[in-house]
Design a protein around this motif. Structure first.
Motif, PDB file in Angstrom:
ATOM      1  N   GLU A  54      16.716 -21.819  18.036  1.00  0.00           N
ATOM      2  CA  GLU A  54      16.078 -21.847  16.728  1.00  0.00           C
ATOM      3  C   GLU A  54      15.110 -20.682  16.564  1.00  0.00           C
ATOM      4  OE1 GLU A  54      14.300 -25.633  16.612  1.00  0.00           O
ATOM      5  OE2 GLU A  54      16.174 -26.748  16.530  1.00  0.00           O
ATOM      6  N   LEU A  55      14.368 -20.380  17.628  1.00  0.00           N
ATOM      7  CA  LEU A  55      13.470 -19.236  17.566  1.00  0.00           C
ATOM      8  C   LEU A  55      14.248 -17.938  17.424  1.00  0.00           C
ATOM      9  CD1 LEU A  55      10.696 -20.044  20.172  1.00  0.00           C
ATOM     10  CD2 LEU A  55      10.498 -19.936  17.703  1.00  0.00           C
ATOM     11  N   GLY A  56      15.407 -17.885  18.101  1.00  0.00           N
ATOM     12  CA  GLY A  56      16.226 -16.689  17.984  1.00  0.00           C
ATOM     13  C   GLY A  56      16.683 -16.482  16.556  1.00  0.00           C
ATOM     14  N   ALA A  57      16.989 -17.566  15.859  1.00  0.00           N
ATOM     15  CA  ALA A  57      17.415 -17.455  14.471  1.00  0.00           C
ATOM     16  C   ALA A  57      16.277 -16.958  13.587  1.00  0.00           C
ATOM     17  CB  ALA A  57      17.926 -18.809  13.967  1.00  0.00           C
ATOM     18  N   LEU A  58      15.028 -17.255  13.988  1.00  0.00           N
ATOM     19  CA  LEU A  58      13.883 -16.794  13.219  1.00  0.00           C
ATOM     20  C   LEU A  58      13.514 -15.352  13.519  1.00  0.00           C
ATOM     21  CD1 LEU A  58      11.608 -19.952  13.544  1.00  0.00           C
ATOM     22  CD2 LEU A  58      12.812 -19.179  11.508  1.00  0.00           C
ATOM     23  N   GLY A  59      14.121 -14.780  14.536  1.00  0.00           N
ATOM     24  CA  GLY A  59      13.873 -13.376  14.830  1.00  0.00           C
ATOM     25  C   GLY A  59      12.975 -13.127  16.023  1.00  0.00           C
ATOM     26  N   TYR A  60      12.521 -14.172  16.700  1.00  0.00           N
ATOM     27  CA  TYR A  60      11.650 -13.989  17.862  1.00  0.00           C
ATOM     28  C   TYR A  60      12.513 -13.886  19.123  1.00  0.00           C
ATOM     29  CZ  TYR A  60       7.980 -14.817  21.276  1.00  0.00           C
ATOM     30  OH  TYR A  60       7.119 -14.717  22.325  1.00  0.00           O
ATOM     31  N   VAL A  61      12.412 -12.773  19.825  1.00  0.00           N
ATOM     32  CA  VAL A  61      13.251 -12.538  20.989  1.00  0.00           C
ATOM     33  C   VAL A  61      12.361 -12.381  22.208  1.00  0.00           C
ATOM     34  CG1 VAL A  61      14.953 -11.027  22.058  1.00  0.00           C
ATOM     35  CG2 VAL A  61      15.006 -11.409  19.593  1.00  0.00           C
ATOM     36  N   ASP A  62      12.561 -13.221  23.180  1.00  0.00           N
ATOM     37  CA  ASP A  62      11.845 -13.136  24.453  1.00  0.00           C
ATOM     38  C   ASP A  62      12.824 -13.527  25.544  1.00  0.00           C
ATOM     39  OD1 ASP A  62      10.254 -13.423  26.705  1.00  0.00           O
ATOM     40  OD2 ASP A  62       8.549 -14.197  25.597  1.00  0.00           O
TER      41      ASP A  62
END
Length: 367
Positions: A54-62
């Motif tokens: 879900e975070l990846g879909a929001l654009g946050y990449v870690d």
């Protein structure tokens, strides 16, 4: 000059005033250099407790959102291979050497008569059906926990782990047992590794892998207790030799660590719940330290009784039995302490940007 073109003024903070870095971060809104997305945007969406996808879909990449640290995975792999090598060493010492066969035979033939009656009675509860039923309940419980937590990758890991453990249990029908000396216990058939011990240890390891962070330390204690009980029961009941139990414990732990090296995404704790665990730190540290000391002392005692093994000296019986109990307990504590620590490392790695994001940086020039 309009507000749009007014240069940003530096904020001078009172050095004596209390500081709340979390509030400061939330006010300024930290921007990740990879995506330019503010962490405060994620907080508005309630994404701190979201899944990595879900975070990846929001654009946050870690990278640590989808896999543990490389150092942790390498650590699991190295220790896993080391434990499998030690399992092979234990088999060779107990099966392919005269002293090993003498020691195993002395312990197995005199175990129930040397230990106190109450210990023998407690270990006698560990019958074949009891070990099978309890181990199955633990394994099914671990699978159910993983399903409830929606840890689908972890379920795959556990399935592969179970298959590997089952395959390893079949080594009993493949490994040779050379005839070196005549023993009291039947020496014609190989009994290493112990299938009962592999089953018990594997189910206990699955429980440690499946539970969330807050229960990880308690699951490790339960796993240690169950592994120790079965490891001693198979010797007390004359199902297996001490070497068989030790070899089985090392095999299961080695396979579990290698499987942990492949942890990814849903095999990890959810974002927002990743924290260090004081319980895991205490249990793992104490278990590994005590286990290594117990194993080393048991090895010293075994070395001392070697002269009495070949002649079946009566004075060596007691020391052999108690050293075997200490050896099994030491290996059990060491492997589960190591498993508890590495599970915590792979399941709850801190983000590379910390829990709240990167440190604040000076404003960029708009010239």
């Amino acid at each position: 000059m309009t507000d749009e073109h007014t240069p940003m003024q530096p904020v001078i903070r009172d050095p004596k005033a209390p500081v709340n870095l979390l509030d400061d971060f939330e006010e300024t809104g930290i921007v990740t250099p990879e995506t330019g997305v503010s962490l405060s945007d994620f907080e508005d969406e309630g994404a701190l407790g979201a899944e990595p996808e879900e975070l990846g879909a929001l654009g946050y990449v870690d990278p640590l959102n989808v896999r543990p640290r490389t150092s942790s995975r390498v650590l699991c792999l190295v220790f896993g291979v080391l434990l499998l090598v030690l399992a092979g060493v234990a088999w060779w010492l107990g099966v392919c050497t005269q002293n090993g066969q003498s020691y195993d035979d002395m312990v197995e033939s005199s175990f129930s008569s040397i230990v106190p009656g109450w210990v023998s009675a407690v270990l006698g509860v560990g019958t074949h059906p009891m070990v099978l039923i309890v181990s199955t309940i633990i394994a099914v419980g671990a699978v159910a926990i993983a399903v409830v937590r929606k840890r689908w990758w972890l379920l795959g890991q556990m399935a592969v782990f179970a298959v590997l453990c089952f395959c390893m249990s079949l080594l009993k029908y493949v490994l040779p047992r050379p005839f070196i000396i005549k023993t009291v216990i039947d020496n014609a058939h190989n009994s290493a590794p112990s299938g009962h011990t592999i089953l018990a240890m594997a189910s206990a390891a699955m429980l440690v892998l499946a539970v969330p962070r807050v229960w990880r330390w308690l699951a490790s204690l339960v796993a240690m207790a169950w592994g120790l009980f079965v490891g001693l029961s198979v010797v007390c009941g004359k199902w297996h030799r001490p070497t068989d139990a030790v070899m089985s414990m090392l095999i299961v732990a080695g396979l579990a660590l290698i499987v942990l090296a492949c942890t990814r995404t849903s095999g990890m704790d959810a974002l927002g719940t990743r924290r260090s665990s004081a319980g895991v730190q205490i249990v793992a540290s104490v278990a590994i330290t005590a286990g290594l000391f117990a194993t080393a002392f048991a090895g010293y005692v075994i070395w001392q009784v070697i002269p009495g093994l070949t002649v079946s000296a009566a004075w060596a019986n007691t020391d052999s039995v108690y050293s075997s109990m200490m050896l099994i307990a030491g290996v059990d504590a060491t492997v589960f302490g190591l498993l508890s620590a590495t599970r915590q490392l792979t399941a709850s790695p801190l983000s590379k940007t910390g829990l709240v994001g990167e440190p604040p940086a000076p404003p960029r020039s708009r010239g």
